[in-house]
Design a protein around this motif. Structure first.
Motif, PDB file in Angstrom:
ATOM      1  N   SER A 332       0.842  -1.207   0.000  1.00  0.00           N
ATOM      2  CA  SER A 332       0.000   0.000   0.000  1.00  0.00           C
ATOM      3  C   SER A 332       0.872   1.250   0.000  1.00  0.00           C
ATOM      4  N   LEU A 333       1.868   1.269   0.868  1.00  0.00           N
ATOM      5  CA  LEU A 333       2.731   2.452   0.949  1.00  0.00           C
ATOM      6  C   LEU A 333       3.503   2.634  -0.359  1.00  0.00           C
ATOM      7  N   ASP A 334       4.023   1.524  -0.897  1.00  0.00           N
ATOM      8  CA  ASP A 334       4.807   1.604  -2.132  1.00  0.00           C
ATOM      9  C   ASP A 334       3.948   2.097  -3.304  1.00  0.00           C
ATOM     10  N   SER A 335       2.669   1.713  -3.297  1.00  0.00           N
ATOM     11  CA  SER A 335       1.811   2.079  -4.429  1.00  0.00           C
ATOM     12  C   SER A 335       1.403   3.542  -4.396  1.00  0.00           C
ATOM     13  N   MET A 336       1.266   4.099  -3.208  1.00  0.00           N
ATOM     14  CA  MET A 336       0.806   5.484  -3.118  1.00  0.00           C
ATOM     15  C   MET A 336       1.956   6.492  -3.230  1.00  0.00           C
ATOM     16  N   ARG A 337       3.158   6.064  -2.887  1.00  0.00           N
ATOM     17  CA  ARG A 337       4.308   6.988  -2.901  1.00  0.00           C
ATOM     18  C   ARG A 337       4.505   7.660  -4.261  1.00  0.00           C
ATOM     19  N   PRO A 338       4.497   6.908  -5.376  1.00  0.00           N
ATOM     20  CA  PRO A 338       4.748   7.569  -6.671  1.00  0.00           C
ATOM     21  C   PRO A 338       3.711   8.625  -7.042  1.00  0.00           C
ATOM     22  N   VAL A 339       2.487   8.515  -6.538  1.00  0.00           N
ATOM     23  CA  VAL A 339       1.471   9.512  -6.885  1.00  0.00           C
ATOM     24  C   VAL A 339       1.324  10.554  -5.769  1.00  0.00           C
ATOM     25  N   ASP A 340       2.126  10.428  -4.722  1.00  0.00           N
ATOM     26  CA  ASP A 340       2.135  11.393  -3.627  1.00  0.00           C
ATOM     27  C   ASP A 340       0.764  11.516  -2.944  1.00  0.00           C
ATOM     28  N   ALA A 341       0.050  10.393  -2.883  1.00  0.00           N
ATOM     29  CA  ALA A 341      -1.240  10.398  -2.176  1.00  0.00           C
ATOM     30  C   ALA A 341      -1.063   9.702  -0.832  1.00  0.00           C
ATOM     31  N   PRO A 342      -1.839  10.109   0.175  1.00  0.00           N
ATOM     32  CA  PRO A 342      -1.741   9.405   1.444  1.00  0.00           C
ATOM     33  C   PRO A 342      -2.309   7.994   1.315  1.00  0.00           C
ATOM     34  N   THR A 343      -1.727   7.064   2.006  1.00  0.00           N
ATOM     35  CA  THR A 343      -2.318   5.738   2.077  1.00  0.00           C
ATOM     36  C   THR A 343      -3.516   5.823   3.009  1.00  0.00           C
ATOM     37  N   THR A 344      -4.547   5.046   2.735  1.00  0.00           N
ATOM     38  CA  THR A 344      -5.675   4.995   3.660  1.00  0.00           C
ATOM     39  C   THR A 344      -5.782   3.577   4.219  1.00  0.00           C
ATOM     40  N   TRP A 345      -6.423   3.497   5.360  1.00  0.00           N
ATOM     41  CA  TRP A 345      -6.570   2.204   6.040  1.00  0.00           C
ATOM     42  C   TRP A 345      -8.005   2.090   6.519  1.00  0.00           C
ATOM     43  N   VAL A 346      -8.593   0.932   6.342  1.00  0.00           N
ATOM     44  CA  VAL A 346      -9.981   0.739   6.763  1.00  0.00           C
ATOM     45  C   VAL A 346     -10.166  -0.723   7.147  1.00  0.00           C
ATOM     46  N   LEU A 347     -10.922  -0.944   8.205  1.00  0.00           N
ATOM     47  CA  LEU A 347     -11.187  -2.312   8.660  1.00  0.00           C
ATOM     48  C   LEU A 347     -12.665  -2.688   8.535  1.00  0.00           C
ATOM     49  N   SER A 348     -13.540  -1.706   8.597  1.00  0.00           N
ATOM     50  CA  SER A 348     -14.976  -2.002   8.546  1.00  0.00           C
ATOM     51  C   SER A 348     -15.706  -0.902   7.788  1.00  0.00           C
ATOM     52  N   ASN A 349     -16.851  -1.257   7.210  1.00  0.00           N
ATOM     53  CA  ASN A 349     -17.778  -0.269   6.651  1.00  0.00           C
ATOM     54  C   ASN A 349     -19.158  -0.910   6.567  1.00  0.00           C
ATOM     55  N   HIS A 350     -20.095  -0.216   5.923  1.00  0.00           N
ATOM     56  CA  HIS A 350     -21.478  -0.686   5.911  1.00  0.00           C
ATOM     57  C   HIS A 350     -21.723  -1.822   4.916  1.00  0.00           C
TER      58      HIS A 350
END
Ligand code: GLC
Ligand code: CA
Length: 566
Positions: A332-350
């Motif tokens: 996740s970190l490696d994939s977002m670094r080149p586009v300079d976007a923050p990584t997000t993290w989520v464990l649950s949703n609706h």
């Protein structure tokens, strides 16, 4: 509705103090903890059993005290509720069941005064079949120019009796429904990737694009701080709507590029939206709900001229296993670094079984689990997983009720279920109601403060054990999950090394454990069922279980996470 709402206040100054921290000065959203409110199930102000906007408004101080930065509201727009509001009939109106536009305005203003930002859900892939455009397209018949705003096609076969292609609905059954002409004869079919009550828009039609730009501005003018974009990967379909050609379509979803998902053309839409977001002051954001085959393809949605964040569903789907977790964190970190976007993290949703229940069951059961599993184990792991998530660089999502350690309700009677998928899959799937049960606030009798009167209704029944899990019951109990969340969010705010960032420094640790460092902060995780003794990394800040510090050593409890200052 003619009030001038353009002067809606911005979040109060104390909320932006946090932005002085590291990467946060580059954008509040880079390290924000965003709390998802599911309006039906959060707080019911008028006792009809359905949560509503005044209810949410009255509970905003709870969210401020919990320590989150922003609130994402699932849809509250005018809707026949065929898919719990993800079928929108009027994008500029509040459904009477949830309140009025004035309630929405008041909610946004109150949130800002408390230093909370508001993100609303935008559903651009499909409308409700009750949307005026769709209704007119049906009424006016095949010659109606409005038909081109959706995907109407003649059927195949001698009499058009077969669907135009082989696509299946995500909710089960064909993705096409046949219409009747105004004269009563059978007519064209229309495309719906979800329920038949959710016809897909044709994004090649400029009127659709114009309308959504206008809807964005409507809510931006109301003062919202951003949009969570529903099915962001679905808007553009492959030219000619080609057959998929066999295979188990539901299994392919999310693993392959499909002719209706993750088409490259969607990115032009988000570039145009980004230009609108950037016209407004205060860093308004777009968050993609994009299910793509790889994290790398997800990163395409958050290139610098597109959206700000995308949900990290690969992380959500990862088992409670040190090696797997480390793999997905690095990826996740490696994939977002080149586009300079923050990584997000989520464990649950609706849409998924709550993580306390996922981790209570054997791994590999997916996200629609129907067995409670080992409750105590699930909760222990859920608490540990949350501390791990909140220690990672980037932005984190919390789904209402997870701070109470709520499990999924796996034994809802079929009569009360509302998930459209449950009915279309003949009970084989569609168990999302289990994570949507109204949350307990106080008292000993259902609806446990969700509604104003004890003994009053709630749209889904709550288990009797939830009396012990209410906000009231957990407040002040240092061993409660609610107090763990409150402490964790407070530490996260206070520790400059937590929050935004682009990487972690892994330290050597025994198998089944993870140890990583971020500046003067260290996180230790034990995903095994055995205690593990390691050198104590520093001063204990917070523990999801009972970490024992013994001289220079510490014993990491089974299924636990600890935070340390070094
Ligand atoms: C998204 C929503 C889900 C909804 C679907 C169709 O995946 O999160 O709840 O059913 O889109 O709108
Ligand atoms: Ca209500």
């Amino acid at each position: 509705m003619t009030q001038n709402l353009a002067d809606t206040s911005r979040p109060a100054a104390d909320a932006t103090a946090h932005e002085a921290g590291t990467g946060a000065s580059r954008g509040w959203w880079r390290d924000a903890v965003i709390y998802q409110v599911y309006p039906r199930s959060f707080a019911d102000s008028n006792g009809d059993g359905m949560g509503d906007l005044p209810g949410i408004r009255s509970r905003l101080p709870y969210l401020r005290d919990l320590g989150v930065d922003a609130v994402w509201l699932s849809p509250f727009y005018a809707s026949p509720q065929a898919d719990a509001g993800y079928d929108v009939a009027d994008y500029r109106a509040v459904d009477p069941m949830f309140g009025t536009l004035l309630d929405a305005d008041g909610l946004i203003r109150d949130a800002h005064a408390l230093g909370l930002r508001i993100i609303v859900d935008l559903v651009p892939n499909h409308s409700s079949d009750q949307h005026e455009w769709f209704q007119r397209a049906l009424r006016e018949g095949p010659a109606s120019p409005l038909r081109d705003r959706y995907h109407f096609r003649p059927g195949k076969g001698e009499n058009g009796e077969l669907p135009p292609n082989d696509w299946e609905s995500i909710f089960g059954g064909p993705a096409w429904t046949r219409t009747a002409n105004p004269d009563g004869t059978l007519g064209d079919w229309y495309l719906h990737l979800f329920a038949p009550e959710q016809p897909d828009f044709n994004w090649e039609n400029p009127a659709v694009a114009d309308e959504f730009r206008s809807i964005l501005r409507f809510w931006l003018d109301m003062g919202v701080d951003g949009f969570r974009i529903d099915v962001a990967h679905g808007l553009v379909k492959a030219p000619g709507l080609p057959d998929l050609g066999g295979g188990d379509q539901l299994k392919l979803l999310g693993n392959d590029v499909m002719p209706f998902f993750d088409q490259d053309g969607v990115h032009e839409i988000y570039r145009s939206w980004r230009r609108i977001l950037d016209e407004y002051p205060g860093q308004r954001i777009g968050v993609a709900e994009a299910w793509t085959p790889t994290v790398q393809r997800t990163a395409n949605y958050v290139r610098p001229d597109e959206l700000h964040q995308a949900f990290n569903f690969q992380y959500l789907g990862t088992s409670w296993d040190a090696a797997e977790l480390r793999g997905v964190i690095d990826l996740s970190l490696d994939s977002m670094r080149p586009v300079d976007a923050p990584t997000t993290w989520v464990l649950s949703n609706h849409d998924v079984t709550r993580h306390a229940t996922r981790f209570a069951n054997e791994p590999g059961l997916g996200t629609q689990i129907r067995t409670p599993g080992d409750r105590a184990l699930g909760l222990r792991r859920a608490r540990a997983a949350t501390l791990l998530m909140l220690a990672l660089p980037g932005s984190a999502y919390v789904y209402q009720g997870e701070e109470l350690g709520l499990p999924d309700v796996t034994d809802l009677p079929d009569e009360v279920r509302q998930d459209p998928s449950f009915f279309r899959q003949a009970g084989q799937d569609g168990y999302r109601d289990g994570c949507r049960v109204p949350i307990p606030w106080s008292g000993t009798e259902a609806p446990y403060g969700f509604g104003p009167v004890a003994g009053g209704p709630s749209w889904l029944p709550q288990p009797a054990e939830w009396a012990q899990l209410s906000v009231e019951a957990q407040t002040g109990d240092p061993t409660s999950t609610l107090e763990l969340y409150r402490s964790a969010l407070a530490v996260r705010r206070a520790q400059a090394d937590l929050g935004a960032g682009t990487g972690v420094e892994w330290l050597d640790s025994p198998e089944g454990t993870l140890v990583f460092r971020r500046g003067s902060f260290v996180c230790t995780v034990n995903t095994t069922a055995e205690p593990v003794r390691i050198p104590a990394p520093g001063r204990l800040l917070l523990s999801s279980a009972d970490a024992v510090v013994d001289g220079g050593e510490t014993v990491l409890a089974p299924d636990s996470t600890d935070w340390w200052a070094v």
